[in-house]
Design a protein around this motif. Sequence first.
Motif, PDB file in Angstrom:
ATOM      1  N   ALA A   4      -2.635  13.367 -50.652  1.00 50.68           N
ATOM      2  CA  ALA A   4      -4.005  13.177 -51.117  1.00 50.68           C
ATOM      3  C   ALA A   4      -4.779  12.320 -50.117  1.00 50.68           C
ATOM      4  CB  ALA A   4      -4.008  12.521 -52.495  1.00 50.68           C
ATOM      5  N   VAL A  38      -1.956   8.424 -56.995  1.00 46.63           N
ATOM      6  CA  VAL A  38      -3.413   8.350 -57.023  1.00 46.63           C
ATOM      7  C   VAL A  38      -3.802   7.753 -58.372  1.00 46.63           C
ATOM      8  CG1 VAL A  38      -3.895  10.230 -55.409  1.00 46.63           C
ATOM      9  CG2 VAL A  38      -3.536  10.767 -57.823  1.00 46.63           C
ATOM     10  N   GLY A  53       0.628  11.193 -55.402  1.00 51.45           N
ATOM     11  CA  GLY A  53      -0.309  11.587 -54.361  1.00 51.45           C
ATOM     12  C   GLY A  53       0.154  12.754 -53.521  1.00 51.45           C
ATOM     13  N   ALA A  67      -9.163  13.138 -58.535  1.00 53.86           N
ATOM     14  CA  ALA A  67      -8.773  12.432 -57.315  1.00 53.86           C
ATOM     15  C   ALA A  67      -9.427  13.036 -56.072  1.00 53.86           C
ATOM     16  CB  ALA A  67      -7.261  12.434 -57.165  1.00 53.86           C
TER      17      ALA A  67
END
Length: 429
Positions: free
Chosen positions: A124, A144, A349, A379
Amino acid sequence: MKKSVVLGSLLCAAALLSTSCGGKKEGAKAGGKDASKKLVVWSFTDELEGMINDFYKPAHPDMTVEYSMTPTDQFPNKLDPVLQSGSGTPDVFALENAFVRKYIESDLLLPLDDVYAEVKGKMADYPMKIGSYNGHVYGMAWQVCPGALFYRRSLAKKYLGTDDPAKVQEYVKDLDTFLKTAKLLSDKSNGKCDIVSSTGDMFMPYKGARKSPWVVNDKLVIDPAMEKYMDMCKILHDNNWEGRVAQWSEGWFAGMKGSLKDEKGNPIEVFSYLLPTWGLHYVLKQNAPDTAGDWAMCAGPANYYWGGTWIAAYKGTKNPNAAKEMIKYLATDDAFLESYAKASGDTVGNLNVQNKLKDTFADPYLAGQNHYAEFCEMAKGIDGSLIQGSDQQIEALFTEATAAYANGEKTKEQALKDFKDQVSSTMGY
């Protein structure tokens, strides 16, 4: 640069790290042989300890880990002296969102560029931006933490006519609409239903709506979104559209349970709480278990994130290869993070794992709603480029100024002037 949050002596660290202050850095380099098969790990959270004991150690039976945990508010005071002296430093350590950039910007962490080059396609974006500085990666996060708006289904049905997340989102779709809905809830409930229990809940969404960081070219910048936050706090307070309690106070938790009372002892209904991923599992579920099934979640008025943990290594570690391997495993490994996400419900993530799991979650606390897919989507809209090492100190002062204005102790102009003066005198911006 004026970086009062990063101790000046941090930049002139042990001889292991540099030939002299400002000289060429000569920290340990990966690729050679590590000094031992032991890693010293410091953290402020037992989450990391569980990950190491339950997953990392079984996958790395040849490694020994010496783990130490210190409460979050004391952790920087423990870490700073050893980084200054270069003596007694941990190999790997966790960094909380509130102070992560202080260390990312310190030039005392082991670069993780080679690790990131191997995994960048599946990670991410916003946590990597926060963990990077001057073109190098120094910290990586396994999770995240996008924020959302959690609301009581029963109150939504009662006052808005629906508890459907997509329809409720229309009532809180942006910050201006949020204020209109605050008035609507108050009007329909004859003043008994507040949209939030604390104006503090709104800080992160407004911070997420910023276009500029707090400091640009060593000068303080107050983004228009933060001035609007001050105005919103004043409006909510003056109209009794918030519960007038502080975040993390007894009253704040009481609102989750449906037992908040005003100054006269009258019951107050709290419509919503603005919380991140961990807020569902560690705040709502733990403090209001009897309300299970009466909650739902929607994106809320702005993209924002709150919290998170990054893992970094000391630049002078004698075991750079093992340190990098630990960070790579805990922050990026597909198999580990899939198992961990299933066990913990944490929103990881790793995009590969997100895509594999996001359609399989249904949380009974949210009446079967799939929060995971929503969080993964939220996110994507978070900007990690505005976070700076000076944020924690500046925001503490801004919060004081906002409270003084909202409570009628100062005019907005005076509160802002005092805030600017305090930042200038204590931090040099």
